[in-house]
Design an enzyme around this catalytic site. Sequence first.
Site, PDB file in Angstrom:
ATOM      1  N   GLY A 220       1.886  53.027  91.384  1.00 47.87           N
ATOM      2  CA  GLY A 220       2.781  52.509  92.292  1.00 47.87           C
ATOM      3  C   GLY A 220       2.270  52.187  93.687  1.00 47.87           C
ATOM      4  O   GLY A 220       0.951  52.616  94.072  1.00 47.87           O
TER       5      GLY A 220
ATOM      6  N   LEU B  83       2.867  53.651  96.842  1.00 43.77           N
ATOM      7  CA  LEU B  83       2.606  54.988  97.710  1.00 43.77           C
ATOM      8  C   LEU B  83       1.573  55.783  96.586  1.00 43.77           C
ATOM      9  O   LEU B  83       0.814  56.363  97.235  1.00 43.77           O
ATOM     10  CB  LEU B  83       3.967  55.521  97.776  1.00 43.77           C
TER      11      LEU B  83
ATOM     12  N   ASP C  65       5.206  59.847  81.577  1.00 40.86           N
ATOM     13  CA  ASP C  65       6.306  59.606  81.963  1.00 40.86           C
ATOM     14  C   ASP C  65       7.247  60.964  82.541  1.00 40.86           C
ATOM     15  O   ASP C  65       7.339  61.913  82.064  1.00 40.86           O
ATOM     16  CB  ASP C  65       7.352  59.246  81.013  1.00 40.86           C
ATOM     17  N   ILE C  66       7.720  60.851  83.950  1.00 45.01           N
ATOM     18  CA  ILE C  66       8.105  62.220  84.662  1.00 45.01           C
ATOM     19  C   ILE C  66       9.492  62.742  83.891  1.00 45.01           C
ATOM     20  O   ILE C  66       9.565  63.872  84.212  1.00 45.01           O
ATOM     21  CB  ILE C  66       8.272  61.820  86.210  1.00 45.01           C
TER      22      ILE C  66
ATOM     23  N   ALA D 294       9.190  56.611  90.897  1.00 41.68           N
ATOM     24  CA  ALA D 294      10.427  56.502  90.910  1.00 41.68           C
ATOM     25  C   ALA D 294      11.051  55.067  90.406  1.00 41.68           C
ATOM     26  O   ALA D 294      10.100  54.131  90.437  1.00 41.68           O
ATOM     27  CB  ALA D 294      10.890  56.634  92.372  1.00 41.68           C
TER      28      ALA D 294
ATOM     29  N   THR E 116      12.498  51.812  92.126  1.00 39.67           N
ATOM     30  CA  THR E 116      12.990  51.579  93.353  1.00 39.67           C
ATOM     31  C   THR E 116      13.313  50.074  93.678  1.00 39.67           C
ATOM     32  O   THR E 116      13.376  49.682  94.947  1.00 39.67           O
ATOM     33  CB  THR E 116      11.382  51.573  94.266  1.00 39.67           C
TER      34      THR E 116
ATOM     35  N   TYR F   1      21.062  53.276  93.972  1.00 41.63           N
ATOM     36  CA  TYR F   1      19.652  53.444  94.094  1.00 41.63           C
ATOM     37  C   TYR F   1      19.842  54.889  94.979  1.00 41.63           C
ATOM     38  O   TYR F   1      19.338  56.074  94.901  1.00 41.63           O
ATOM     39  CB  TYR F   1      18.840  52.400  94.876  1.00 41.63           C
TER      40      TYR F   1
ATOM     41  N   LYS G 278      18.727  58.912  93.925  1.00 41.63           N
ATOM     42  CA  LYS G 278      17.722  59.433  94.830  1.00 41.63           C
ATOM     43  C   LYS G 278      18.548  60.915  95.432  1.00 41.63           C
ATOM     44  O   LYS G 278      17.893  61.906  95.520  1.00 41.63           O
ATOM     45  CB  LYS G 278      17.277  58.691  95.898  1.00 41.63           C
TER      46      LYS G 278
HETATM   47  N1  LIG Z   1       9.469  51.165  98.944  1.00 45.19           N
HETATM   48  C1  LIG Z   1      10.128  51.508 100.135  1.00 45.19           C
HETATM   49  O1  LIG Z   1      10.603  50.792 100.958  1.00 45.19           O
HETATM   50  C2  LIG Z   1      10.534  53.093  99.877  1.00 45.19           C
HETATM   51  C3  LIG Z   1      10.076  53.990  99.001  1.00 45.19           C
HETATM   52  N2  LIG Z   1      10.637  55.346  98.867  1.00 45.19           N
HETATM   53  C4  LIG Z   1      10.293  56.123  97.932  1.00 45.19           C
HETATM   54  O2  LIG Z   1       8.778  56.351  97.729  1.00 45.19           O
HETATM   55  C5  LIG Z   1       8.348  56.629  96.387  1.00 45.19           C
HETATM   56  C6  LIG Z   1       7.444  55.563  96.068  1.00 45.19           C
HETATM   57  O3  LIG Z   1       7.989  54.267  96.168  1.00 45.19           O
HETATM   58  P1  LIG Z   1       7.127  52.990  95.919  1.00 45.19           P
HETATM   59  O4  LIG Z   1       5.508  53.388  95.882  1.00 45.19           O
HETATM   60  O5  LIG Z   1       7.466  52.143  97.067  1.00 45.19           O
HETATM   61  O6  LIG Z   1       7.667  52.502  94.646  1.00 45.19           O
HETATM   62  P2  LIG Z   1       6.920  51.720  93.400  1.00 45.19           P
HETATM   63  O7  LIG Z   1       7.903  50.762  92.766  1.00 45.19           O
HETATM   64  O8  LIG Z   1       5.810  50.786  94.121  1.00 45.19           O
HETATM   65  O9  LIG Z   1       6.099  52.614  92.592  1.00 45.19           O
HETATM   66  C7  LIG Z   1       7.022  53.742  91.763  1.00 45.19           C
HETATM   67  C8  LIG Z   1       6.182  54.009  90.637  1.00 45.19           C
HETATM   68  O10 LIG Z   1       6.922  54.956  89.791  1.00 45.19           O
HETATM   69  C9  LIG Z   1       6.518  54.407  88.438  1.00 45.19           C
HETATM   70  N3  LIG Z   1       7.672  54.869  87.507  1.00 45.19           N
HETATM   71  C10 LIG Z   1       8.835  54.450  87.451  1.00 45.19           C
HETATM   72  N4  LIG Z   1       9.335  55.249  86.320  1.00 45.19           N
HETATM   73  C11 LIG Z   1       8.609  56.074  86.191  1.00 45.19           C
HETATM   74  C12 LIG Z   1       8.888  57.265  85.322  1.00 45.19           C
HETATM   75  N5  LIG Z   1       9.908  57.639  84.431  1.00 45.19           N
HETATM   76  N6  LIG Z   1       7.677  58.190  85.022  1.00 45.19           N
HETATM   77  C13 LIG Z   1       6.510  57.941  85.705  1.00 45.19           C
HETATM   78  N7  LIG Z   1       6.478  56.967  86.732  1.00 45.19           N
HETATM   79  C14 LIG Z   1       7.541  56.048  86.746  1.00 45.19           C
HETATM   80  C15 LIG Z   1       6.405  52.817  88.364  1.00 45.19           C
HETATM   81  O11 LIG Z   1       5.821  52.633  87.069  1.00 45.19           O
HETATM   82  P3  LIG Z   1       5.579  51.038  86.770  1.00 45.19           P
HETATM   83  O12 LIG Z   1       4.447  50.588  87.746  1.00 45.19           O
HETATM   84  O13 LIG Z   1       5.260  50.943  85.418  1.00 45.19           O
HETATM   85  O14 LIG Z   1       7.015  50.690  87.154  1.00 45.19           O
HETATM   86  C16 LIG Z   1       5.486  52.783  89.762  1.00 45.19           C
HETATM   87  O15 LIG Z   1       4.203  52.817  89.270  1.00 45.19           O
HETATM   88  C17 LIG Z   1       9.778  56.736  95.672  1.00 45.19           C
HETATM   89  O16 LIG Z   1      10.205  57.891  95.476  1.00 45.19           O
HETATM   90  C18 LIG Z   1      10.865  55.770  96.770  1.00 45.19           C
HETATM   91  O17 LIG Z   1      12.179  56.217  96.356  1.00 45.19           O
HETATM   92  C19 LIG Z   1      11.570  55.801 100.079  1.00 45.19           C
HETATM   93  C20 LIG Z   1      11.977  54.901 100.932  1.00 45.19           C
HETATM   94  C21 LIG Z   1      11.410  53.550 101.016  1.00 45.19           C
HETATM   95  C1  LIG Z   2      13.350  39.231 103.342  1.00 46.31           C
HETATM   96  C2  LIG Z   2      14.796  39.560 103.948  1.00 46.31           C
HETATM   97  C3  LIG Z   2      15.374  40.732 104.057  1.00 46.31           C
HETATM   98  N1  LIG Z   2      16.660  40.822 104.706  1.00 46.31           N
HETATM   99  C4  LIG Z   2      17.228  42.064 104.750  1.00 46.31           C
HETATM  100  C5  LIG Z   2      18.125  42.401 103.720  1.00 46.31           C
HETATM  101  C6  LIG Z   2      18.220  43.625 103.330  1.00 46.31           C
HETATM  102  O1  LIG Z   2      18.833  44.493 104.363  1.00 46.31           O
HETATM  103  C7  LIG Z   2      16.897  43.984 103.559  1.00 46.31           C
HETATM  104  C8  LIG Z   2      16.109  43.706 102.385  1.00 46.31           C
HETATM  105  O2  LIG Z   2      14.846  44.273 102.458  1.00 46.31           O
HETATM  106  P1  LIG Z   2      14.086  44.649 101.250  1.00 46.31           P
HETATM  107  O3  LIG Z   2      14.400  44.351 100.037  1.00 46.31           O
HETATM  108  O4  LIG Z   2      12.767  45.035 101.554  1.00 46.31           O
HETATM  109  O5  LIG Z   2      14.960  46.209 101.337  1.00 46.31           O
HETATM  110  P2  LIG Z   2      15.327  47.259 100.409  1.00 46.31           P
HETATM  111  O6  LIG Z   2      14.626  46.783  98.802  1.00 46.31           O
HETATM  112  O7  LIG Z   2      16.489  47.423 100.521  1.00 46.31           O
HETATM  113  O8  LIG Z   2      14.178  48.206 100.907  1.00 46.31           O
HETATM  114  C9  LIG Z   2      14.439  49.574 100.654  1.00 46.31           C
HETATM  115  O9  LIG Z   2      13.770  49.995  99.518  1.00 46.31           O
HETATM  116  C10 LIG Z   2      13.814  51.288  98.908  1.00 46.31           C
HETATM  117  C11 LIG Z   2      13.183  51.514  97.762  1.00 46.31           C
HETATM  118  C12 LIG Z   2      14.265  52.464  99.855  1.00 46.31           C
HETATM  119  O10 LIG Z   2      14.307  53.579  99.703  1.00 46.31           O
HETATM  120  C13 LIG Z   2      14.595  52.002 101.519  1.00 46.31           C
HETATM  121  O11 LIG Z   2      14.032  52.807 102.555  1.00 46.31           O
HETATM  122  C14 LIG Z   2      14.257  50.586 101.784  1.00 46.31           C
HETATM  123  O12 LIG Z   2      12.829  50.451 102.122  1.00 46.31           O
HETATM  124  O13 LIG Z   2      16.446  43.161 104.640  1.00 46.31           O
HETATM  125  C15 LIG Z   2      17.269  39.418 105.349  1.00 46.31           C
HETATM  126  O14 LIG Z   2      18.249  39.625 105.707  1.00 46.31           O
HETATM  127  N2  LIG Z   2      16.601  38.288 105.085  1.00 46.31           N
HETATM  128  C16 LIG Z   2      15.591  38.248 104.416  1.00 46.31           C
HETATM  129  O15 LIG Z   2      14.904  37.054 104.397  1.00 46.31           O
END
Ligand SMILES: NC(=O)C1=CN([C@@H]2O[C@H](COP(=O)(O)OP(=O)(O)OC[C@H]3O[C@@H](n4cnc5c(N)ncnc54)[C@H](OP(=O)(O)O)[C@@H]3O)[C@@H](O)[C@H]2O)C=CC1
Ligand SMILES: Cc1cn([C@H]2C[C@H](O)[C@@H](COP(=O)(O)OP(=O)(O)O[C@H]3O[C@@H](C)C(=O)[C@@H](O)[C@H]3O)O2)c(=O)[nH]c1=O
Length: 315
Positions: A17, A19, A43-44, A67, A69, A132, A136
């Site tokens: 992923g 992160l 798989d967690i 996660a 996501t 979602y 979480k």
């Molecule tokens: N993205 C964001 O803006 C935000 C993210 N977070 C949190 O940060 C963390 C990381 O997010 P991010 O890196 O963006 O997410 P990604 O979707 O990029 O990465 C998540 C990874 O988890 C893997 N995964 C999903 N299900 C399982 C499972 N059952 N067992 C093992 N692996 C699994 C996915 O695998 P696969 O590649 O095969 O799908 C993927 O590689 C998460 O906890 C998310 O909730 C919090 C706030 C904002």
């Molecule tokens: C690109 C775009 C986004 N948006 C707004 C709508 C919405 O509120 C937000 C959507 O952006 P994203 O799809 O990046 O947002 P989103 O997938 O909701 O992002 C979230 O991801 C998960 C995993 C988290 O845990 C959160 O912290 C948050 O980062 O931005 C617009 O209004 N117009 C646009 O053209």
Amino acid sequence: MRSDRRPTSVLVTGANGRLGSAAAERLRAAGFLVHARTRSELDIADAEGVRETVSALRPDVIVNAAAYTNVARAPSEPEALRRANVEGPAVLAACAARFDARLVHFSTDYVFSGGGLKSHRESDPRRPAGAYGRSKALGEARIELSGARYWIVRIGWLHGAGNDFVVRVLDQALAGKAIVMRRNQWGRPTSYDAVARLSAALCGHPEVAGGGSAVFHFGQAGACVSRFGWAQFVLRCAAEITPDRADIFLGAARRMRGVTLFDPERPENCRLALRDLEACLGIRADALSPSWRDDVSASVAARLGAHARGSVESA
Ligand SMILES: NC(=O)C1=CN([C@@H]2O[C@H](COP(=O)(O)OP(=O)(O)OC[C@H]3O[C@@H](n4cnc5c(N)ncnc54)[C@H](OP(=O)(O)O)[C@@H]3O)[C@@H](O)[C@H]2O)C=CC1
Ligand SMILES: Cc1cn([C@H]2C[C@H](O)[C@@H](COP(=O)(O)OP(=O)(O)O[C@H]3O[C@@H](C)C(=O)[C@@H](O)[C@H]3O)O2)c(=O)[nH]c1=O
């Protein structure tokens, strides 16, 4: 880092992923012994597989970056959502408790319903409004009940990898699309790299091996911003970084239409108060990473550099 001869060993889940890969890289660079596991390797939610892995590796820390996501699809995929965000954290926490590892788990600003204007404190009750966020929040609760030593870190609005917000704003501008942007969602953009650095700081913290459990909020320094404000900043950065295309980006910023959207999956108020991490562990967010504006600027530069090299994959 520990003072005995053995380096602190860290199991990173979700290592494919955005992160997970950034954290594994930062942890390796900091000298930790990293066992990175992708979903296909671990798989967690597979209790037996996790038990075998943790029992064999005996990590000091489990960093859970796995996660589900996809916020938009979450309501229609309840089983995948529950496995990754509720069962998985519970399984990892049970193993952390059994094999005496610290669990570092990432959660989200979306565990709050998003009302009001005040920043959410760690101690505020979880009130998720969307699927979602609910998953979480349940994952957090399962960890808290597990008896494991844990640090749950809530973050939000990550960028710097994949098809993130920055990329989507830039791509719309470059395609000449009229951007429509939400005004009523407020938070703090934070880079994957900043969270990866935090992971290394946590794994190397003196209290990682003992100490208590806590929920922390993390985000980069700088005032919170609306999605509209963030998108405007992205476009202004793009104009500065590529003066030859400044007309395109500044034109897109001028034409951008601000809208008020009510989306139960995406709360309005995503402001996280950041005091506890410093108060409890002495980790200062602003000492660990630059302000969010610096890292957003870096994300813009990376995307425009990829465009210039012609190496942008079509989404
Ligand atoms: N993205 C964001 O803006 C935000 C993210 N977070 C949190 O940060 C963390 C990381 O997010 P991010 O890196 O963006 O997410 P990604 O979707 O990029 O990465 C998540 C990874 O988890 C893997 N995964 C999903 N299900 C399982 C499972 N059952 N067992 C093992 N692996 C699994 C996915 O695998 P696969 O590649 O095969 O799908 C993927 O590689 C998460 O906890 C998310 O909730 C919090 C706030 C904002
Ligand atoms: C690109 C775009 C986004 N948006 C707004 C709508 C919405 O509120 C937000 C959507 O952006 P994203 O799809 O990046 O947002 P989103 O997938 O909701 O992002 C979230 O991801 C998960 C995993 C988290 O845990 C959160 O912290 C948050 O980062 O931005 C617009 O209004 N117009 C646009 O053209």
